[in-house]
Design a protein around this motif. Sequence first.
Motif, PDB file in Angstrom:
ATOM      1  N   LYS A 112     121.952  -8.022  34.068  1.00  0.00           N
ATOM      2  CA  LYS A 112     121.774  -7.392  35.384  1.00  0.00           C
ATOM      3  C   LYS A 112     122.720  -8.037  36.404  1.00  0.00           C
ATOM      4  O   LYS A 112     123.051  -9.215  36.332  1.00  0.00           O
ATOM      5  N   LEU A 113     123.132  -7.182  37.348  1.00  0.00           N
ATOM      6  CA  LEU A 113     124.066  -7.650  38.370  1.00  0.00           C
ATOM      7  C   LEU A 113     123.326  -8.473  39.405  1.00  0.00           C
ATOM      8  O   LEU A 113     122.313  -8.029  39.957  1.00  0.00           O
ATOM      9  N   ASN A 114     123.820  -9.658  39.665  1.00  0.00           N
ATOM     10  CA  ASN A 114     123.285 -10.481  40.743  1.00  0.00           C
ATOM     11  C   ASN A 114     124.083 -10.130  42.002  1.00  0.00           C
ATOM     12  O   ASN A 114     125.254 -10.486  42.123  1.00  0.00           O
ATOM     13  N   ALA A 115     123.429  -9.408  42.905  1.00  0.00           N
ATOM     14  CA  ALA A 115     124.142  -8.891  44.078  1.00  0.00           C
ATOM     15  C   ALA A 115     124.674 -10.030  44.938  1.00  0.00           C
ATOM     16  O   ALA A 115     125.726  -9.903  45.582  1.00  0.00           O
ATOM     17  N   ALA A 116     123.974 -11.140  44.945  1.00  0.00           N
ATOM     18  CA  ALA A 116     124.383 -12.276  45.793  1.00  0.00           C
ATOM     19  C   ALA A 116     125.678 -12.912  45.276  1.00  0.00           C
ATOM     20  O   ALA A 116     126.594 -13.197  46.052  1.00  0.00           O
ATOM     21  N   THR A 117     125.765 -13.119  43.949  1.00  0.00           N
ATOM     22  CA  THR A 117     126.942 -13.806  43.394  1.00  0.00           C
ATOM     23  C   THR A 117     128.033 -12.821  42.978  1.00  0.00           C
ATOM     24  O   THR A 117     129.190 -13.202  42.817  1.00  0.00           O
ATOM     25  N   GLY A 118     127.631 -11.566  42.746  1.00  0.00           N
ATOM     26  CA  GLY A 118     128.595 -10.579  42.246  1.00  0.00           C
ATOM     27  C   GLY A 118     128.831 -10.699  40.752  1.00  0.00           C
ATOM     28  O   GLY A 118     129.657  -9.993  40.192  1.00  0.00           O
ATOM     29  N   HIS A 119     128.098 -11.609  40.094  1.00  0.00           N
ATOM     30  CA  HIS A 119     128.261 -11.792  38.647  1.00  0.00           C
ATOM     31  C   HIS A 119     127.148 -11.091  37.875  1.00  0.00           C
ATOM     32  O   HIS A 119     126.034 -10.961  38.360  1.00  0.00           O
ATOM     33  N   TRP A 120     127.477 -10.666  36.649  1.00  0.00           N
ATOM     34  CA  TRP A 120     126.473 -10.099  35.750  1.00  0.00           C
ATOM     35  C   TRP A 120     125.763 -11.245  35.032  1.00  0.00           C
ATOM     36  O   TRP A 120     126.404 -12.060  34.366  1.00  0.00           O
ATOM     37  N   GLU A 121     124.438 -11.288  35.180  1.00  0.00           N
ATOM     38  CA  GLU A 121     123.659 -12.295  34.458  1.00  0.00           C
ATOM     39  C   GLU A 121     123.337 -11.743  33.080  1.00  0.00           C
ATOM     40  O   GLU A 121     123.123 -10.541  32.929  1.00  0.00           O
ATOM     41  N   PHE A 122     123.343 -12.612  32.089  1.00  0.00           N
ATOM     42  CA  PHE A 122     123.092 -12.134  30.727  1.00  0.00           C
ATOM     43  C   PHE A 122     122.091 -13.037  30.013  1.00  0.00           C
ATOM     44  O   PHE A 122     121.811 -14.157  30.455  1.00  0.00           O
ATOM     45  N   GLY A 123     121.564 -12.516  28.897  1.00  0.00           N
ATOM     46  CA  GLY A 123     120.500 -13.212  28.156  1.00  0.00           C
ATOM     47  C   GLY A 123     121.001 -14.431  27.401  1.00  0.00           C
ATOM     48  O   GLY A 123     122.207 -14.717  27.358  1.00  0.00           O
ATOM     49  N   GLU A 124     120.090 -15.131  26.785  1.00  0.00           N
ATOM     50  CA  GLU A 124     120.390 -16.372  26.066  1.00  0.00           C
ATOM     51  C   GLU A 124     121.119 -16.060  24.752  1.00  0.00           C
ATOM     52  O   GLU A 124     120.714 -15.172  23.988  1.00  0.00           O
ATOM     53  N   ILE A 125     122.195 -16.781  24.507  1.00  0.00           N
ATOM     54  CA  ILE A 125     122.938 -16.628  23.253  1.00  0.00           C
ATOM     55  C   ILE A 125     122.175 -17.325  22.126  1.00  0.00           C
ATOM     56  O   ILE A 125     121.551 -18.368  22.335  1.00  0.00           O
ATOM     57  N   ASP A 126     122.203 -16.745  20.936  1.00  0.00           N
ATOM     58  CA  ASP A 126     121.529 -17.345  19.778  1.00  0.00           C
ATOM     59  C   ASP A 126     122.411 -18.486  19.237  1.00  0.00           C
ATOM     60  O   ASP A 126     123.241 -18.283  18.359  1.00  0.00           O
ATOM     61  N   TRP A 127     122.210 -19.671  19.800  1.00  0.00           N
ATOM     62  CA  TRP A 127     123.072 -20.792  19.437  1.00  0.00           C
ATOM     63  C   TRP A 127     122.857 -21.251  18.000  1.00  0.00           C
ATOM     64  O   TRP A 127     123.771 -21.819  17.394  1.00  0.00           O
ATOM     65  N   ALA A 128     121.677 -20.990  17.444  1.00  0.00           N
ATOM     66  CA  ALA A 128     121.438 -21.353  16.038  1.00  0.00           C
ATOM     67  C   ALA A 128     122.400 -20.557  15.152  1.00  0.00           C
ATOM     68  O   ALA A 128     123.001 -21.100  14.217  1.00  0.00           O
ATOM     69  N   GLU A 129     122.582 -19.277  15.490  1.00  0.00           N
ATOM     70  CA  GLU A 129     123.521 -18.450  14.727  1.00  0.00           C
ATOM     71  C   GLU A 129     124.946 -18.978  14.906  1.00  0.00           C
ATOM     72  O   GLU A 129     125.699 -19.117  13.936  1.00  0.00           O
ATOM     73  N   PHE A 130     125.302 -19.295  16.150  1.00  0.00           N
ATOM     74  CA  PHE A 130     126.649 -19.815  16.424  1.00  0.00           C
ATOM     75  C   PHE A 130     126.952 -21.042  15.567  1.00  0.00           C
ATOM     76  O   PHE A 130     127.971 -21.104  14.879  1.00  0.00           O
ATOM     77  N   TRP A 131     126.041 -22.015  15.578  1.00  0.00           N
ATOM     78  CA  TRP A 131     126.303 -23.254  14.841  1.00  0.00           C
ATOM     79  C   TRP A 131     126.313 -23.021  13.336  1.00  0.00           C
ATOM     80  O   TRP A 131     127.093 -23.643  12.606  1.00  0.00           O
ATOM     81  N   ALA A 132     125.453 -22.082  12.868  1.00  0.00           N
ATOM     82  CA  ALA A 132     125.444 -21.773  11.430  1.00  0.00           C
ATOM     83  C   ALA A 132     126.813 -21.233  11.007  1.00  0.00           C
ATOM     84  O   ALA A 132     127.364 -21.633   9.970  1.00  0.00           O
ATOM     85  N   VAL A 133     127.392 -20.340  11.818  1.00  0.00           N
ATOM     86  CA  VAL A 133     128.688 -19.750  11.463  1.00  0.00           C
ATOM     87  C   VAL A 133     129.791 -20.814  11.550  1.00  0.00           C
ATOM     88  O   VAL A 133     130.648 -20.919  10.679  1.00  0.00           O
ATOM     89  N   VAL A 134     129.737 -21.633  12.618  1.00  0.00           N
ATOM     90  CA  VAL A 134     130.748 -22.694  12.774  1.00  0.00           C
ATOM     91  C   VAL A 134     130.700 -23.648  11.578  1.00  0.00           C
ATOM     92  O   VAL A 134     131.732 -24.097  11.081  1.00  0.00           O
ATOM     93  N   LYS A 135     129.491 -23.919  11.091  1.00  0.00           N
ATOM     94  CA  LYS A 135     129.363 -24.886   9.989  1.00  0.00           C
ATOM     95  C   LYS A 135     129.628 -24.259   8.620  1.00  0.00           C
ATOM     96  O   LYS A 135     129.416 -24.902   7.594  1.00  0.00           O
ATOM     97  N   GLY A 136     130.053 -22.998   8.601  1.00  0.00           N
ATOM     98  CA  GLY A 136     130.493 -22.428   7.330  1.00  0.00           C
ATOM     99  C   GLY A 136     129.520 -21.446   6.704  1.00  0.00           C
ATOM    100  O   GLY A 136     129.729 -20.978   5.587  1.00  0.00           O
ATOM    101  N   ASN A 137     128.429 -21.127   7.415  1.00  0.00           N
ATOM    102  CA  ASN A 137     127.420 -20.259   6.810  1.00  0.00           C
ATOM    103  C   ASN A 137     127.293 -18.901   7.490  1.00  0.00           C
ATOM    104  O   ASN A 137     126.215 -18.318   7.518  1.00  0.00           O
ATOM    105  N   GLY A 138     128.407 -18.408   8.021  1.00  0.00           N
ATOM    106  CA  GLY A 138     128.402 -17.048   8.549  1.00  0.00           C
ATOM    107  C   GLY A 138     128.460 -16.055   7.410  1.00  0.00           C
ATOM    108  O   GLY A 138     128.574 -16.448   6.246  1.00  0.00           O
TER     109      GLY A 138
END
Lengths: 323, 96
Positions: free
Chosen positions: A257-283
């Motif tokens: 959703k757009l934060n009218a005050a900052t002008g930036h789009w706020e977004f949900g939490e990234i699945d960091w467990a997935e990120f680290w799994a792929v980085v560590k070779g298990n994508g």
Amino acid sequence: MEKEQKESVDESALNDAFEARIARGETIEPKDWMPERYRTQLIRMMSQHAHSEIVGMLPEGNWITRAPSLKRKMTLIAKVQDEAGHGLYIYCGTETLGVDRAELVNQLLTGKAKYSSIFNYPTLSWADMGTIGWFVDGAAIVNQTVLAKASYGPYARAMVRICKEENFHKKQGYEIIATLARGTPAQKAMAQDAVNRWWWPSLMMFGPSDKDSPNTAELIRWRVKRKTNDELRQRFVDLTVPQAEAVGLTLPDPDLKLNAATGHWEFGEIDWAEFWAVVKGNGPLNRERLQARRDAHENGAWVREAAEAYAAKHERAPAASAA
Amino acid sequence: MATESQWPLWEVFTQGEQGAPHEHAGSLHAPDAEMALQNARDVYARRGGVVSIWVVPSVEITASPSDEAGPFFDPGADKIYRHPQFYKVPRGLKGF
């Protein structure tokens, strides 16, 4: 003992001079003195970047034979060739830091070196070619535009060259998606499906959140990076949301959703467990990608042999005639 | 069996248009000058915009010292009389 002390004093003076140059915004060139840590950090970062360009050829190479028209096929071949070229620009830049090309390639083939986690995801439909150009090259442009001002000259110059070429990549991808999105319902669904699968991995391309990125502070102080991972990620989201709206596709994030005050789009939490799994070779495709690179290297051996044999023969000819 | 040793490194200089100087574009590895030229074309001139390429073995390049750049270039630094701004022309003169 005395000599040791003198060396460490020299080193500290050199280090102060180096930091002062960085602070003045000067560009560091290969022959200039630099701290060992600056050198190793750059080798790590630049070689990962070069490997990413090379491995990045695989997901798209997968679709060259199945491109839906001759125009799309020619475009895709040109784009994949560009990725090879980008890998070469950055490998050459990395070599100026005193590391051998064969060593870099070996690090990739043995799985010792990392590359961008995005390329470990599969390309399941033609719409993935569009989404990769739009998201993945779009994210790369955001990242590389800033790296074009990096303090290390050969890296910055490679980035300037690459940025000029990447815009074609992003635009051709977005055109593919826009075409599908205004096509039949099945084509639009294909585009939406690709967007759904690539959105989150694309956000992960900017790397871990600033609070989990131990290298960021140092790289920013040395002006290798000019913006943090989170700042770049935010810029990408802000650029991409209106582009998705323009072609009538939705980004798969209910928290967007757009934060009218900052002008930036706020977004949900990234699945960091997935990120680290792929980085560590298990994508999904880590092992397959590396195997494809090893096969390409081995299957290309005869070409390298032939080139060497030709060069050796060529070299001998004038000498023989002179004798 | 191809050797895993590194092919020689070449520096690539490209000329953007006829009459322009050749500028350093980057470098590449190649077993000989002929392949260096062909690879330079594919790597540094894929999009056109280049009318001439030079390839030079990197080991043949001698560069000025970077850690003594100050003293090395010093002879050129204090001769302001080499610049036109050093000289005065009468006030009011137009179109010198």
